[in-house]
Scaffold this motif. Structure first.
Motif, PDB file in Angstrom:
ATOM      1  N   ASP A 115      28.091  23.758   1.917  1.00 13.91           N
ATOM      2  CA  ASP A 115      27.850  24.034   0.503  1.00 13.91           C
ATOM      3  C   ASP A 115      26.379  24.326   0.207  1.00 13.91           C
ATOM      4  OD1 ASP A 115      27.009  21.479   1.076  1.00 13.91           O
ATOM      5  OD2 ASP A 115      27.767  20.602  -0.766  1.00 13.91           O
ATOM      6  N   ASN A 116      25.577  24.543   1.255  1.00 14.73           N
ATOM      7  CA  ASN A 116      24.155  24.849   1.083  1.00 14.73           C
ATOM      8  C   ASN A 116      23.876  26.279   1.516  1.00 14.73           C
ATOM      9  OD1 ASN A 116      23.398  22.220   0.236  1.00 14.73           O
ATOM     10  ND2 ASN A 116      23.584  21.544   2.347  1.00 14.73           N
ATOM     11  N   ILE A 160      27.380  13.466  -7.426  1.00 13.64           N
ATOM     12  CA  ILE A 160      28.006  14.250  -6.363  1.00 13.64           C
ATOM     13  C   ILE A 160      28.056  13.417  -5.087  1.00 13.64           C
ATOM     14  CG2 ILE A 160      27.776  16.309  -4.926  1.00 13.64           C
ATOM     15  CD1 ILE A 160      26.325  17.625  -7.289  1.00 13.64           C
ATOM     16  N   ASP A 203      27.951  13.496  -1.402  1.00 14.00           N
ATOM     17  CA  ASP A 203      27.486  14.502  -0.452  1.00 14.00           C
ATOM     18  C   ASP A 203      27.109  13.862   0.869  1.00 14.00           C
ATOM     19  OD1 ASP A 203      26.612  16.842   0.720  1.00 14.00           O
ATOM     20  OD2 ASP A 203      25.198  17.342  -0.859  1.00 14.00           O
ATOM     21  N   ARG A 204      27.496  14.523   1.935  1.00 17.12           N
ATOM     22  CA  ARG A 204      27.183  14.068   3.283  1.00 17.12           C
ATOM     23  C   ARG A 204      25.761  14.472   3.692  1.00 17.12           C
ATOM     24  NH1 ARG A 204      30.768  12.858   7.984  1.00 17.12           N
ATOM     25  NH2 ARG A 204      29.502  13.453   9.732  1.00 17.12           N
ATOM     26  N   ASP A 205      25.225  15.495   3.020  1.00 20.31           N
ATOM     27  CA  ASP A 205      23.887  15.982   3.336  1.00 20.31           C
ATOM     28  C   ASP A 205      22.817  15.126   2.647  1.00 20.31           C
ATOM     29  OD1 ASP A 205      24.912  18.141   4.814  1.00 20.31           O
ATOM     30  OD2 ASP A 205      25.156  19.343   3.001  1.00 20.31           O
ATOM     31  N   ASP A 225      32.010  16.991   6.044  1.00 18.93           N
ATOM     32  CA  ASP A 225      30.952  17.925   5.689  1.00 18.93           C
ATOM     33  C   ASP A 225      31.557  19.252   5.252  1.00 18.93           C
ATOM     34  OD1 ASP A 225      28.412  18.808   5.296  1.00 18.93           O
ATOM     35  OD2 ASP A 225      27.971  19.208   7.391  1.00 18.93           O
TER      36      ASP A 225
END
Length: 105
Positions: A89-90, A49, A51-53, A86
């Motif tokens: 998605d959390n 994945i 992901d920016r996080d 971003d």
């Protein structure tokens, strides 16, 4: 996922008499796939994945598309920068199950 549909580099990389040769440089973690004949760039997210996080924290991907002119021998590097945006998605996480507060009108 297509990142760049056509890089518009003059010349042909396929066929019986190609005039250019395209390759990827600085492709850290192999996030990008190059199709030199159609001059397309694809995102390689198979089995992972982007992901920016945290813990990934990927904000951008930078690759160099190297173009070699097969007739003259010149080399030109084209920088391609992909900005990862971003997305919320959390799910929210709370320390307590309930909170009670008083709010002034």
């Amino acid at each position: 996922t297509i990142l760049v549909d056509n890089m518009l580099i003059k010349g042909t990389a396929g066929g019986p008499d190609p005039s250019i040769e395209l390759s990827l440089k600085d492709n850290v973690d192999y996030w990008v796939i190059l199709d030199p004949i159609s001059q397309r760039l694809y995102l390689n997210s198979t089995g992972r994945i982007l992901d920016r996080d945290p813990p990934m924290s990927i904000q951008s991907i930078v690759v160099q598309v190297q173009c070699v002119n097969k007739k003259v021998g010149t080399i030109i590097n084209h920088e391609v920068r992909i900005v990862v945006r971003d997305r919320n998605d959390n799910s929210p996480r709370f320390q307590q199950q309930r909170y009670h507060v008083a709010v002034n009108e």
